[in-house]
Design a protein around this motif. Structure first.
Motif, PDB file in Angstrom:
ATOM      1  N   TYR A  71       8.842   0.604  -1.185  1.00 56.97           N
ATOM      2  CA  TYR A  71       8.000   0.293  -0.131  1.00 56.97           C
ATOM      3  C   TYR A  71       8.268   1.175   1.130  1.00 56.97           C
ATOM      4  N   HIS A  72       9.553   1.970   0.888  1.00 56.86           N
ATOM      5  CA  HIS A  72       9.442   3.050   2.032  1.00 56.86           C
ATOM      6  C   HIS A  72       8.644   4.180   1.903  1.00 56.86           C
ATOM      7  N   ARG A  73       7.942   4.427   0.816  1.00 53.38           N
ATOM      8  CA  ARG A  73       7.100   5.537   0.647  1.00 53.38           C
ATOM      9  C   ARG A  73       5.598   4.989   0.622  1.00 53.38           C
ATOM     10  N   ILE A  74       5.494   3.905   1.186  1.00 53.22           N
ATOM     11  CA  ILE A  74       4.171   3.480   1.172  1.00 53.22           C
ATOM     12  C   ILE A  74       3.146   4.303   1.519  1.00 53.22           C
ATOM     13  N   LEU A  78      -0.525   5.660   0.456  1.00 51.16           N
ATOM     14  CA  LEU A  78      -1.645   5.189   1.166  1.00 51.16           C
ATOM     15  C   LEU A  78      -2.709   6.229   1.441  1.00 51.16           C
ATOM     16  N   LYS A  79      -1.925   7.489   2.017  1.00 51.74           N
ATOM     17  CA  LYS A  79      -2.962   8.584   2.395  1.00 51.74           C
ATOM     18  C   LYS A  79      -3.903   8.967   1.298  1.00 51.74           C
ATOM     19  N   ARG A  80      -3.073   9.026   0.001  1.00 52.64           N
ATOM     20  CA  ARG A  80      -3.743   9.466  -1.234  1.00 52.64           C
ATOM     21  C   ARG A  80      -5.015   8.561  -1.648  1.00 52.64           C
ATOM     22  N   ILE A  81      -4.535   7.133  -1.459  1.00 51.88           N
ATOM     23  CA  ILE A  81      -5.586   6.215  -1.854  1.00 51.88           C
ATOM     24  C   ILE A  81      -6.846   6.228  -0.704  1.00 51.88           C
ATOM     25  N   ILE A  82      -6.421   6.069   0.220  1.00 50.96           N
ATOM     26  CA  ILE A  82      -7.506   6.483   1.553  1.00 50.96           C
ATOM     27  C   ILE A  82      -8.339   7.506   1.377  1.00 50.96           C
TER      28      ILE A  82
END
Length: 843
Positions: A71-74, A78-82
């Motif tokens: 959870y602390h590395r979300i 997220l940046k890679r997904i977006i």
């Protein structure tokens, strides 16, 4: 556990119900300290994020695929997904105060994150706009709307054909594109398919759109004539609301773009001119990188927007040029840049404030910026009075920069200078700012004194001098004693844990204090949050003015940057002659090549007008032809963004479009050869250029055999003569240069080189006339082609030239015979003997 209707566990049932509402996006499902991807999402996430794919439990008697992230590395993931154009729903565990019979933790989606609706600083490209765009086709009109969610810029326009739609998509370059789900036939668009989202048709309903824009967002400047454009704008807002984002106070005005003020440049031209991406797909050695000495990220984004969106609004161009003139002549560059750099990216900070997502550090940055506004305003006030006879964009900038003494005082009194990352951590608000908060903090602040006092009291009471009160997150406060003193332990001590050399206990008194401490901390943080929200709301009440001020500062940053570049790079102020077709450039230079060239750049002139609108350029490879045609296009483009230009003198007439056909490459994935791409780009030019267009064509026809290539190049030139477009046409077809004998609008110019001891020296300066010297073999040797290849090539070239000479003789003979007439036998008798001799000598 008894299986339910889904024939699985309650937690998977819960997951499937939530996932059913978010079928087409990834679902991040919170389970303890991890966000989990399940089923098909697990396969996608594993491949995309390079995380381990596992399985746990079963569904329909098959293992459930699973992949998780801490959870602390979300934000990292997220940046890679977006970045890949993929949307994601965040499903969190919700604390439920209601008593229920089930042990299942309640979960719900708190936010849907999409590429076009992110606002987090760490997920955004600080130097690039992040546009979400929607389109709808109805009654032969494309309605287009775009939103820069992080700044509140909200635009609407309409176009009447697919070509113009593609131009707008290339210009705006969205990260997310919304289309009605009923759309059946979509033209080929210049964007990744992964960013296209098909959404509910109802989102594009005009009446709903008008109601949302006018009544909910309080946008009053709605142009009802742009029916499709307004429908597209409403779709964006409904899409954002549907993603659980509702605080949109920063979106309060529509920008209605007028096509008549645009100088069109397509994506191909942007690539060829290397405006912000070079030929290798990198960001260095581009026009943007040469010009970008901005002091803020918002200024950097605006500069990139100006470069990619030249205008034909002559009045605005003049206002920008005048501002550069004033800044340079009054030696303001250093003092303005020194102040602007203290402001930071307040444009996106203000948006996060409007969304009620601003972090404490955002408010500190805003506080620091507010202190600079009066200084900049005073500088502008002084200089505008001195130059009141010159109208410039600085006048508008001055009007929009406001001073906010009350907000400045509030932030100064309320916030500590180095706050924690979030308000949840507490101690963001200064002591003595709020009496109730100070009272709530007092217990927690005095806890250390209480613990020390309690420890001393227990030491005396028990007679154990080595008794200590310690704390950890797992057990809270506890009493720790050496094992040899356990016989002295009071009855009220309750054993907690046994270690090798000591025992741990707690007492009711110690636990009572611990509970009071926790309660006081929670209460103080909750009350601090309320104070923080009040501060945010006060800022939101000033959001419109703050946004206007931020945009004015960004514009000042760009103008100051263009002034600095003009002075540092020896640029001149170009003249726009809007009533006279033509281009006159004296000692023009290529700013990108000049910036990386170790040697002095050799400037060149250009003269084009209505009567002489085409230059055919010949010369050796690497001789400077491509650089020359590009530099003149860049000079024209810079003129039309209001900048100074790299030349000694420049006078530019009206330009509506810039086209390029330069270089060679293929697109095998799309089934397009080098020649096919060349023809597509050429067709685009010939079908859309006008007499006001600037056209650059480099070696047309080289992708096929020489005869056909020459024919195509010749025909293209004749078409450009008809169009009367201003054209720079480089070629290695020397035969093509003969066209100037047929058309007076065409002139030949060339680059030259010198050969000395088999070494070539490029002169890089323009000369009148044409040349047939390409020096290809010499250039090939520079590329370290083996000597035996060069020698063999030289031999073959000699043979081919000899054959070419013979073919020329035969052609002349045949032509002579065709024109021969019996009646003129006596006249041609002398020539007949000559012909016989020619035939004898032909080998």
């Amino acid at each position: 556990m008894k299986n339910n209707l889904y024939n699985t566990t309650p937690i998977i049932t819960q997951y499937l119900k939530i996932k059913n509402k978010y079928k087409n996006i990834l679902l991040l499902y919170r389970m303890g300290d991890f966000y989990e991807f399940l089923f098909e999402d697990a396969h996608k996430a594993s491949a995309l994020l390079n995380i381990q794919l596992t399985s746990k439990g079963k569904y329909n008697n098959k293992p459930i695929p699973m992949a998780g992230i801490p959870y602390h590395r979300i934000n990292t993931y997220l940046k890679r997904i977006i970045t890949n154009g993929i949307s994601v729903a965040i499903c969190e565990q919700i604390q439920n105060n209601k008593k229920t019979n089930t042990k299942l933790i309640e979960r719900k989606v708190i936010r849907v994150i999409t590429p076009g609706t992110i606002y987090e600083e760490n997920l955004l490209d600080e130097n690039k706009d992040n546009l979400i765009l929607s389109i709808i086709y109805k009654n032969t009109i494309w309605g287009i709307s775009w939103l820069e969610f992080t700044t509140g810029d909200f635009g609407v326009l309409e176009v009447n054909n697919t070509h113009n739609l593609i131009l707008e998509l290339e210009r705006l370059n969205p990260v997310e594109l919304l289309i009605p789900s009923s759309t059946k036939h979509l033209p080929t668009l210049p964007i990744k398919k992964s960013i296209i989202k098909y959404i509910n048709d109802d989102f594009f309903n005009y009446n709903n759109a008008y109601n949302i824009l006018y009544n909910k967002l309080n946008i009053k400047n709605i142009d009802t004539k742009l029916h499709n454009g307004i429908s597209a704008a409403g779709a964006i807002i409904q899409y954002i609301n549907n993603n659980k984002i509702y605080n949109l106070s920063h979106i309060n005005h529509l920008i209605f773009e007028k096509n008549k003020y645009k100088l069109n440049i397509d994506l191909t031209t942007k690539k060829h001119l290397e405006l912000d991406i070079n030929v290798n797909g990198k960001q260095e050695n581009t026009l943007f990188s040469v010009l970008n000495t901005t002091m803020t990220n918002m200024g950097s984004r605006l500069l990139k927007k100006w470069i990619n969106n030249p205008i034909t609004n002559y009045k605005l161009i003049e206002l920008r040029q005048n501002a550069i003139h004033i800044i340079i002549n009054n030696d303001l560059i250093y003092i303005l840049q020194n102040n602007i750099k203290k402001i930071g990216d307040i444009e996106r900070i203000i948006t996060r404030i409007a969304l009620k997502k601003a972090k404490p550090l955002d408010l500190i940055k805003l506080k620091n910026a507010l202190k600079v506004f009066p200084k900049i305003k005073n500088i502008l006030n002084r200089i505008l009075k001195k130059n009141q006879h010159i109208k410039s964009i600085l006048n508008n900038i001055y009007l929009y920069i406001k001073i906010y003494p009350n907000i400045d005082l509030l932030l100064h009194d309320a916030l500590i200078d180095n706050p924690p990352n979030t308000i949840r951590d507490g101690y963001v608000i200064k002591s003595h700012f709020n009496l109730k908060l100070d009272t709530l903090r007092e217990i927690y602040n005095n806890s250390e004194k209480y613990i020390k006092k309690f420890e001393n009291k227990e030491k005396i009471r028990t007679g154990i001098s080595k008794l200590k009160i310690n704390f950890n997150k797992l057990n809270g406060f506890f009493i720790e004693l050496p094992k040899k003193h356990t016989y002295k332990i009071p009855k009220e001590y309750i054993k907690n844990k046994t270690l090798k050399h000591s025992e741990r206990f707690y007492s009711k008194e110690l636990k009572s204090f611990e509970n009071l401490l926790i309660e006081s901390k929670e209460n103080s943080i909750e009350y601090e949050k309320k104070i923080y929200k009040k501060i945010i709301n006060i800022l939101i009440n000033n959001i419109n003015c703050l946004l206007k001020t931020s945009k004015a500062i960004a514009a000042l940053d760009v103008i100051t940057t263009l002034s600095e570049r003009a002075l540092a790079l020896n640029f001149c102020k170009p003249i726009i002659n809007k009533n006279k077709i033509g281009i006159k450039i004296i000692e023009g230079r290529h700013p990108i090549i000049e910036s990386v060239n170790k040697h002095q750049f050799i400037p060149n002139n250009l003269y084009l007008n209505h009567n002489h609108n085409i230059n055919i350029i010949t010369g050796p490879n690497m001789g400077g032809k491509s650089t020359y045609i590009r530099q003149n296009a860049i000079i024209v483009l810079l003129t039309y963004i209001g900048s100074y230009v790299p030349a000694k003198y420049a006078e530019i007439g009206p330009i509506d479009k810039i086209f390029t056909r330069i270089g060679s490459y293929d697109d095998l994935s799309a089934g397009k050869s080098t020649f096919m791409i060349e023809m597509h780009e050429t067709a685009n030019i010939l079908n859309n250029a006008t007499f006001k267009s600037l056209v650059l064509m480099d070696e047309i026809g080289r992708g096929t055999n020489p005869t056909e290539g020459l024919s195509i190049a010749w025909a293209c030139l004749e078409k450009l003569i008809q169009i009367k477009a201003l054209t720079l046409f480089s070629t290695h077809y020397f035969s093509l240069t003969q066209i100037d004998k047929k058309f007076k609008q065409i002139k030949n110019i060339h680059f030259n080189a010198l050969i000395n001891h088999n070494k070539i020296t490029f002169m890089y300066n323009i000369n009148q006339g044409a040349t047939n010297n390409s020096y290809s073999l010499t250039v090939a040797s520079l590329a370290h082609i083996p000597h035996f290849i060069i020698n063999k090539s030289t031999q073959i070239l000699t043979i081919l030239k000899k054959h070419k000479t013979n073919h020329t003789k035969i052609y002349k003979l045949i032509n002579f015979i065709k024109t021969f007439k019996i009646k003129k036998l006596t006249i041609y008798l002398k020539f007949f003997k000559t012909l016989i001799n020619k035939i004898k000598h032909i080998t």
